[in-house]
Structure formats: C-alpha cells, structure tokens
Design a protein around this motif. Structure first.
Motif, mmCIF file in Angstrom:
data_model
loop_
_atom_site.group_PDB
_atom_site.id
_atom_site.type_symbol
_atom_site.label_atom_id
_atom_site.label_comp_id
_atom_site.label_asym_id
_atom_site.label_seq_id
_atom_site.Cartn_x
_atom_site.Cartn_y
_atom_site.Cartn_z
ATOM 1 N N SER A 121 -7.054 2.910 5.205
ATOM 2 C CA SER A 121 -7.926 1.786 4.912
ATOM 3 C C SER A 121 -9.378 2.244 4.967
ATOM 4 C CB SER A 121 -7.675 0.698 5.948
ATOM 5 O OG SER A 121 -8.532 -0.391 5.745
ATOM 6 N N PRO A 122 -10.171 1.878 4.017
ATOM 7 C CA PRO A 122 -9.802 1.024 2.889
ATOM 8 C C PRO A 122 -9.257 1.834 1.720
ATOM 9 C CG PRO A 122 -12.156 1.404 2.829
ATOM 10 C CD PRO A 122 -11.625 2.119 4.056
ATOM 11 N N SER A 123 -8.191 1.346 1.132
ATOM 12 C CA SER A 123 -7.673 1.857 -0.127
ATOM 13 C C SER A 123 -7.904 0.767 -1.153
ATOM 14 C CB SER A 123 -6.180 2.169 -0.045
ATOM 15 O OG SER A 123 -5.952 3.259 0.810
ATOM 16 N N ILE A 124 -8.558 1.124 -2.242
ATOM 17 C CA ILE A 124 -8.912 0.151 -3.263
ATOM 18 C C ILE A 124 -8.300 0.600 -4.577
ATOM 19 C CG2 ILE A 124 -10.821 -0.963 -4.489
ATOM 20 C CD1 ILE A 124 -12.560 -0.157 -1.970
ATOM 21 N N PHE A 125 -7.610 -0.308 -5.249
ATOM 22 C CA PHE A 125 -6.982 -0.006 -6.528
ATOM 23 C C PHE A 125 -7.709 -0.751 -7.633
ATOM 24 C CE2 PHE A 125 -3.763 0.741 -3.367
ATOM 25 C CZ PHE A 125 -3.141 1.901 -3.808
ATOM 26 N N VAL A 126 -8.038 -0.020 -8.714
ATOM 27 C CA VAL A 126 -8.658 -0.622 -9.895
ATOM 28 C C VAL A 126 -7.913 -0.079 -11.103
ATOM 29 C CG1 VAL A 126 -10.764 -0.900 -11.256
ATOM 30 C CG2 VAL A 126 -10.922 -0.723 -8.770
ATOM 31 N N ASP A 127 -7.232 -0.966 -11.821
ATOM 32 C CA ASP A 127 -6.500 -0.569 -13.033
ATOM 33 C C ASP A 127 -5.645 0.674 -12.824
ATOM 34 O OD1 ASP A 127 -7.565 -2.711 -14.450
ATOM 35 O OD2 ASP A 127 -9.297 -1.549 -15.110
ATOM 36 N N GLY A 128 -4.928 0.729 -11.725
ATOM 37 C CA GLY A 128 -4.023 1.831 -11.466
ATOM 38 C C GLY A 128 -4.649 3.043 -10.793
ATOM 39 N N SER A 129 -5.958 3.098 -10.685
ATOM 40 C CA SER A 129 -6.629 4.195 -9.993
ATOM 41 C C SER A 129 -6.856 3.812 -8.534
ATOM 42 C CB SER A 129 -7.988 4.492 -10.632
ATOM 43 O OG SER A 129 -7.828 4.940 -11.955
ATOM 44 N N MET A 130 -6.595 4.758 -7.637
ATOM 45 C CA MET A 130 -6.778 4.495 -6.216
ATOM 46 C C MET A 130 -8.042 5.190 -5.726
ATOM 47 S SD MET A 130 -4.360 5.222 -2.891
ATOM 48 C CE MET A 130 -4.464 6.988 -2.989
ATOM 49 N N LEU A 180 0.831 -1.200 0.000
ATOM 50 C CA LEU A 180 0.000 0.000 0.000
ATOM 51 C C LEU A 180 0.867 1.252 0.000
ATOM 52 C CD1 LEU A 180 -2.751 1.433 0.243
ATOM 53 C CD2 LEU A 180 -2.499 1.231 2.723
ATOM 54 N N ILE A 181 1.883 1.297 0.833
ATOM 55 C CA ILE A 181 2.778 2.452 0.901
ATOM 56 C C ILE A 181 3.498 2.647 -0.424
ATOM 57 C CG2 ILE A 181 4.867 3.348 2.008
ATOM 58 C CD1 ILE A 181 3.808 1.967 4.613
ATOM 59 N N GLU A 182 3.992 1.562 -1.012
ATOM 60 C CA GLU A 182 4.695 1.640 -2.298
ATOM 61 C C GLU A 182 3.788 2.189 -3.398
ATOM 62 O OE1 GLU A 182 6.232 -2.235 -3.166
ATOM 63 O OE2 GLU A 182 7.558 -2.220 -1.416
ATOM 64 N N ARG A 183 2.491 1.896 -3.322
ATOM 65 C CA ARG A 183 1.553 2.336 -4.352
ATOM 66 C C ARG A 183 0.968 3.718 -4.065
ATOM 67 N NH1 ARG A 183 -2.257 -2.731 -5.842
ATOM 68 N NH2 ARG A 183 -2.714 -1.397 -7.611
#
Length: 64
Positions: free
Chosen positions: A39-48, A31-34
């Motif tokens: 929380s919650p952090s949700i990633f979809v196709d590069g979008s956070m 999560l930190i690297e991205r």
C-alpha cells in the motif's frame, strides 16, 4: 485524528465493525489477485503503480 477532522469514537467504532473488516478483506484479496503487494497500490487502466512517490506517474497516466 482530530487534526484531520475525524471523530475518535466514531473512527474506532467503524474500524471494529464487521462491515469495514469485510471491505478491507475484499480489497486485500482483490489486490493480491491483481498482482499487487503493498500500500498504496494504484491501478489505472490495467497499469499498477506502487508507492506515494509514483503519484506523478499516476497523474500522467490519468491525463492521457
């Protein structure tokens, strides 16, 4: 815990197990690297998306 069907003893055994602690640590590091920050952090196709109030946006992104 019982209201959602979790066994209390099993729950506490698992959250204290090193295997689960290692998974949590790996997830936090990813999560930190991205660029995530909570929380919650949700990633979809590069979008956070951050926060439960963003679930409709996550659903929209997934439907594209």
């Amino acid at each position: 815990m019982r209201a959602v069907g979790l066994d209390e003893k099993e729950y506490f055994e698992k959250i204290n197990a090193q295997e689960y602690k290692d998974k949590l640590r790996a997830n936090v590091e990813e999560l930190i690297e991205r660029g995530g920050f909570g929380s919650p952090s949700i990633f979809v196709d590069g979008s956070m998306f951050f926060g439960n109030d963003r679930i409709p946006l996550v659903e929209w992104e997934l439907s594209k």
